[in-house]
Motif scaffolding. Structure first.
Motif, PDB file in Angstrom:
ATOM      1  N   LYS A 239       0.850  -1.195   0.000  1.00  0.00           N
ATOM      2  CA  LYS A 239       0.000   0.000   0.000  1.00  0.00           C
ATOM      3  C   LYS A 239       0.885   1.245   0.000  1.00  0.00           C
ATOM      4  O   LYS A 239       2.107   1.172   0.178  1.00  0.00           O
ATOM      5  CB  LYS A 239      -0.922   0.018   1.214  1.00  0.00           C
ATOM      6  N   LEU A 240       0.268   2.394  -0.181  1.00  0.00           N
ATOM      7  CA  LEU A 240       1.010   3.655  -0.101  1.00  0.00           C
ATOM      8  C   LEU A 240       1.634   3.797   1.283  1.00  0.00           C
ATOM      9  O   LEU A 240       1.091   3.286   2.270  1.00  0.00           O
ATOM     10  CB  LEU A 240       0.092   4.837  -0.389  1.00  0.00           C
ATOM     11  N   ILE A 413      -6.738  11.319  -2.956  1.00  0.00           N
ATOM     12  CA  ILE A 413      -5.856  12.358  -3.504  1.00  0.00           C
ATOM     13  C   ILE A 413      -4.425  11.843  -3.626  1.00  0.00           C
ATOM     14  O   ILE A 413      -3.758  12.028  -4.660  1.00  0.00           O
ATOM     15  CB  ILE A 413      -5.912  13.609  -2.612  1.00  0.00           C
ATOM     16  N   ARG A 414      -3.939  11.166  -2.613  1.00  0.00           N
ATOM     17  CA  ARG A 414      -2.577  10.615  -2.681  1.00  0.00           C
ATOM     18  C   ARG A 414      -2.462   9.611  -3.821  1.00  0.00           C
ATOM     19  O   ARG A 414      -1.462   9.584  -4.540  1.00  0.00           O
ATOM     20  CB  ARG A 414      -2.215   9.960  -1.356  1.00  0.00           C
ATOM     21  N   ASN A 415      -3.486   8.795  -3.989  1.00  0.00           N
ATOM     22  CA  ASN A 415      -3.457   7.798  -5.062  1.00  0.00           C
ATOM     23  C   ASN A 415      -3.539   8.461  -6.442  1.00  0.00           C
ATOM     24  O   ASN A 415      -2.958   7.948  -7.405  1.00  0.00           O
ATOM     25  CB  ASN A 415      -4.608   6.810  -4.879  1.00  0.00           C
ATOM     26  N   PHE A 420      -0.521   9.374 -11.372  1.00  0.00           N
ATOM     27  CA  PHE A 420       0.108  10.299 -12.328  1.00  0.00           C
ATOM     28  C   PHE A 420       1.496   9.784 -12.693  1.00  0.00           C
ATOM     29  O   PHE A 420       1.871   9.747 -13.881  1.00  0.00           O
ATOM     30  CB  PHE A 420       0.179  11.702 -11.721  1.00  0.00           C
ATOM     31  N   PHE A 421       2.264   9.355 -11.700  1.00  0.00           N
ATOM     32  CA  PHE A 421       3.599   8.817 -11.983  1.00  0.00           C
ATOM     33  C   PHE A 421       3.512   7.477 -12.720  1.00  0.00           C
ATOM     34  O   PHE A 421       4.340   7.182 -13.587  1.00  0.00           O
ATOM     35  CB  PHE A 421       4.391   8.658 -10.682  1.00  0.00           C
ATOM     36  N   VAL A 422       2.525   6.667 -12.366  1.00  0.00           N
ATOM     37  CA  VAL A 422       2.322   5.408 -13.090  1.00  0.00           C
ATOM     38  C   VAL A 422       2.115   5.692 -14.572  1.00  0.00           C
ATOM     39  O   VAL A 422       2.665   5.003 -15.446  1.00  0.00           O
ATOM     40  CB  VAL A 422       1.125   4.634 -12.507  1.00  0.00           C
TER      41      VAL A 422
END
Length: 907
Positions: A239-240, A413-415, A420-422
């Motif tokens: 997980k994050l 929001i974090r995901n 975005f990077f993915v």
């Protein structure tokens, strides 16, 4: 009375606490004297701490008081002043991060000369501070009193008759659980305003000594402080990362457009200074924006709240992120160059000069690019949707109406930023350089990547950053378990995204991100304070006390130590299957004994042992449908302790056999590779972007030497032919006189655990079968002394053997060959017997003999007519030896006779 300061050092050796230290930081009486009489500057210092220095697991930096009072020590007179909670981050001498959470309260200054004079301090509870405004603008008194520890509110202080002096209540930890620590500090302070049955020192020591650091996933720690319950946990490895701050403060301080601009600036490593009147806003906003960079990590200089005494750090030529109190804004402008980004959090704006230097990043020819057009718009749209649901203020750009976000919205929001990077790095693995040419240090083929990239302006800047370079390095050679799991998480998210494409007809299986083995399925409740401390007195405090060891010494140190979740893998996460068939029991018993005894095997035999293990593992995969991951975890753990290099072929087999791996297994593999790399840097680990790794070892393997093994015990010096053994399994029913052989006995095994009985197949009479063993050759027909030994043990079923080996593993972390041979004869002889008749290697169970010559090992058993249904090949052999056989064996062992049985004389 108990001396805590002397005994705590030993106590801390066996615990892994969540909180490393509790401190009070402030001023002493002599500081006031020197200030009032000589005008000396007031400087905060450590007043008290728990545990004491001799028991600390960390080294407290000398600069800690400065970072706890970053804006100096302010004395307050004739006005209300609010308490404040904030955090800062320090680095110790070993480079490890220390997370420091502070509750700053105020107390009346009363000289020691007048300490007997009573004073009245007006302390009133405030509603949650609206951090969208400055702290000074948000104070609104209420008539509520400090009677409820269940509400994490703030306080204001007023002392009409003199000065108010600040004091810091401080928690130091290695985990960034900022909000948790701040709420604990607030509740501790509330307790100090109540009548207590125990001194506050008991509450503090209970907090530090009894609350364990949780592992990643698995467990939730329940801790009670007064009437307040805290549920403390860390996210699973898939997980994050942990984030325990109010993300809403950032989205309330800046509008969405400014946040995306700030995000863009920090992605390309533009130095940034955050300015605010609120310390809490500084830590919340700086840490939040850095957390949104995941899977990238900000590896440059970062100080959430820069102390006023260190403002010259703003001259630094290296890239940095600093938080600075707004009253020092002129000092910021006078020290930074025009290319530094300055963010005014209190007024939702960027402070820039009119020179074109701001639009460059440390070089004349560098212009800041925009975020990738497609994915930048997609990110903005998703964020707008989430913020709208939480309540927004619309203007030129939307902004969160209140500085509060629920946990679901914050995670979303974090995901969004993570995805975005993915998206922008969807094909990055194609351009990784896992095996660079000699003399080349590149880890990424930038030219090829940019050639196929649509957003060249932004991506060309991004892939040149130190963050991206470190990201690539961690994918090739992760330093620790955390980096390894982060890489797997990111790579499998890329695969999952590719699987969602409608035109992608070939779906790649991903298991790591969907692994449930580390979910929070266990709770641990910290024993209550009253479990350890009893008192009949009442304690009241005019102000929060400094930690007094005289108070705590009247109690015993707690006799219960918390579990060490963070330093061990939770065995409960893997359920061991209930092996039922004979094949399953024997094959898994073989593998477990292999792992238990691997440390006793000679290094030169490791290649043979690995080949044997792979053979057995293949047999098991074909003979069972049960999950086998628990077996391999045990083997990997044993290899990590004994010989890490032999774990890599095991994992290679797991990959080939497509045995599903979980986060726990990958943690083990990473520990193994890290240990190997520390000693041999020719080891290269390549992350393939799935749940599997390819590991290559470029080192020489030790030449194999065939060493002699024997069945005898060390004291059996008279035995002739120590590598010969015969078994006899034969019982006579006492009731019906029927002769029972091994296959008869096997039909009537008891199903009860630890019941080794069988029964007569004719009359059901209970029998306790024996396994009779003869070691060596008995040539007493023409010898004066016996030349063989006989042993007897119980003959047990494969299921019973399986259970005994499982118990042995639980009781023994390590086992020597001699221990198995001499201490556990039932396991040893039954294992040898079963392995032999089923064509399984067994010589790894035998002890070495100190003799250079090698020889084959011979076993004989009674003839097994019909055999057992093991789904494996059974053997038939003889029980008696003729004189011709004896003479043949005698000739074969003539060298053995000369060397080891010189005391024997043939007739």
């Amino acid at each position: 009375m108990n001396n805590w300061t002397e005994n705590l050092a030993e106590y801390f050796k066996d615990i892994c606490p969540l909180i490393e230290c509790f401190l009070t930081i402030g001023l002493e009486e002599k500081d006031f004297q020197n200030h009032f009489e000589f005008g000396e500057k007031l400087e905060a210092k450590i007043i008290s701490q728990f545990p004491p220095k001799n028991a600390l697991r960390i080294n407290i930096p000398d600069t800690l008081p400065t970072f706890c009072f970053p804006n100096g020590v302010d004395l307050v007179k004739n006005r209300d002043v609010p308490a404040s909670t904030y955090s800062n981050i320090l680095t110790d001498e070993h480079g490890e991060l220390l997370y420091c959470s502070i509750l700053k309260v105020y107390e009346p200054y009363v000289s020691t000369k007048f300490s007997s004079i009573d004073f009245t301090l007006d302390i009133q509870e405030l509603p949650l501070i609206e951090l969208g405004k400055s702290a000074s603008e948000s104070i609104e008194k209420t008539e509520s009193t400090l009677n409820s520890p269940r509400i994490a509110s703030r306080f204001s202080f007023y002392y009409p008759d003199g000065l108010l002096v600040p004091k810091g209540l401080v928690i130091l930890s290695k985990q960034p659980l900022f909000q948790t620590y701040q709420n604990i500090l607030l509740n501790l302070y509330k307790l100090s305003k109540k009548n207590l049955s125990l001194p506050l020192e008991c509450y503090i020591s209970h907090l530090v000594l009894q609350v364990p650091l949780p592992s990643r996933g698995h467990v939730i720690i329940h801790y009670y402080l007064g009437r307040e319950k805290f549920a403390i946990s860390l996210p699973q490895c898939n997980k994050l990362p942990v984030f325990d701050l109010n993300l809403g403060i950032l989205f309330n301080s800046l509008d969405l457009e400014n946040i995306l601009t700030l995000f863009r600036n920090i992605i390309i490593e533009k130095s940034t200074v955050f300015v605010s009147e609120s310390e809490e806003k500084l830590i919340s906003c700086t840490y939040s924006i850095i957390s949104l960079l995941f899977p990238m990590h900000w590896n440059m200089v970062y100080v959430p709240i820069l102390p006023c005494t260190l403002l010259d750090y703003l001259y630094s030529p290296v890239t940095f992120i600093f938080g600075v109190h707004a009253k020092y804004i002129d000092d910021v402008f006078s020290r930074v160059n025009d290319s530094v980004c300055i963010v005014d959090l209190d007024n939702n704006r960027f402070l820039v000069s009119n020179t074109p230097a701001y639009h460059r990043k440390n070089s004349v020819n560098f212009i800041i690019p925009k975020l990738p057009e497609h994915y930048g718009k997609k990110l903005r749209k998703k964020l707008e949707g989430t913020l709208t649901k939480s309540g927004i203020i619309r203007g030129k750009s939307i902004k969160l109406a209140r500085p509060i976000l629920d946990s679901t919205s914050a995670f979303t929001i974090r995901n969004n930023f993570f995805q975005f990077f993915v998206s922008i790095l969807l094909d990055y693995k194609k351009y990784m350089i896992f095996e660079p040419k000699i003399g080349c240090t590149d880890t990424f083929n930038s030219a090829a990547f940019l050639h196929n990239c649509s957003d060249k302006d932004f991506m060309s800047c991004f892939i040149e950053t130190q963050m991206f370079s470190n990201f690539c390095e961690s994918r090739i050679r992760p330093k620790n378990v955390e980096e390894h799991c982060e890489g797997l998480l990111f790579d499998e998210e890329i695969i999952a995204k590719s699987n969602r494409f409608s035109l992608n007809f070939t779906k790649t299986i991903v298991t790591f991100i969907y692994d449930k083995s580390q979910d929070h399925n266990t709770t641990y409740t910290v024993p209550l304070l009253e479990t350890f401390f009893k008192s009949s007195e009442i304690y009241t405090y005019k102000k929060f006390p400094d930690f007094n060891y005289n108070e705590i010494n009247q109690y015993e140190i707690p006799n219960i130590k918390p579990p060490k979740y963070a330093e061990s893998i939770d065995k409960k996460s893997s359920i061991t299957p209930n092996w039922k068939t004979n094949s399953e029991c024997l094959l898994t018993s073989w593998m477990d004994l292999w792992g238990l005894l691997i440390s006793s095997q000679h290094n030169s035999e490791h290649n043979t042992r690995i080949n044997e293990l792979v053979m057995i593992a293949e047999k098991l995969q074909h003979s069972t449908t049960m999950p086998t991951i628990s077996l391999y975890k045990y083997l990997l753990e044993r290899c990590f302790v004994t010989q890490p290099s032999i774990a890599l072929p095991i994992f290679s087999f797991m990959s080939t056999a497509k045995i599903p791996t979980d986060a726990e297994t990958l943690q083990l593999l990473q520990k193994i590779v890290s240990k190997l790399y520390a000693s041999d840097q020719n080891i290269v680990m390549q992350n393939t972007g799935t749940n599997l790794l390819i590991t290559k070892i470029e080192n020489e393997q030790m030449a194999e030497i065939k060493l002699k093994r024997v069945f005898t015990k060390p004291e059996d010096t008279q035995v002739f032919a120590k590598q010969e053994v015969s078994f006899l399994i034969k019982e006579t029913c006492k009731k019906c006189s029927r002769a029972l052989k091994a296959d008869d006995i096997s039909q009537k095994w008891s199903k009860a655990e630890y019941n080794y009985e069988s029964a007569c197949i004719a009359c059901e009479e209970k029998i306790l079968p024996k396994l009779v063993v003869r070691v060596g050759l008995e040539i007493c027909y023409y010898k004066e002394t016996p030349t063989s030994t006989r042993e007897e043990t119980l003959f047990i079923s494969p299921q019973a053997l399986r259970k005994l080996i499982s118990d042995l593993i639980l009781s023994q972390k390590d086992l020597e060959l001699e221990q198995l041979r001499c201490g556990y004869p039932m396991i040893f002889w039954n294992a040898v017997y079963y392995f032999y008749i089923n064509n399984l290697p067994f010589d790894f169970l035998l002890m070495y003999e100190n003799e250079e010559q090698s020889s084959d090992i011979f076993l004989t058993t009674e003839e097994l007519k019909g055999g057992w249904n093991y789904d494996m090949i059974t053997k038939s052999s003889q029980t008696e030896l003729s004189l011709k056989d004896i003479q043949k064996a005698e000739k074969k062992y003539k060298n053995f006779e000369k060397n080891l049985i010189r005391n024997m004389t043939f007739i």
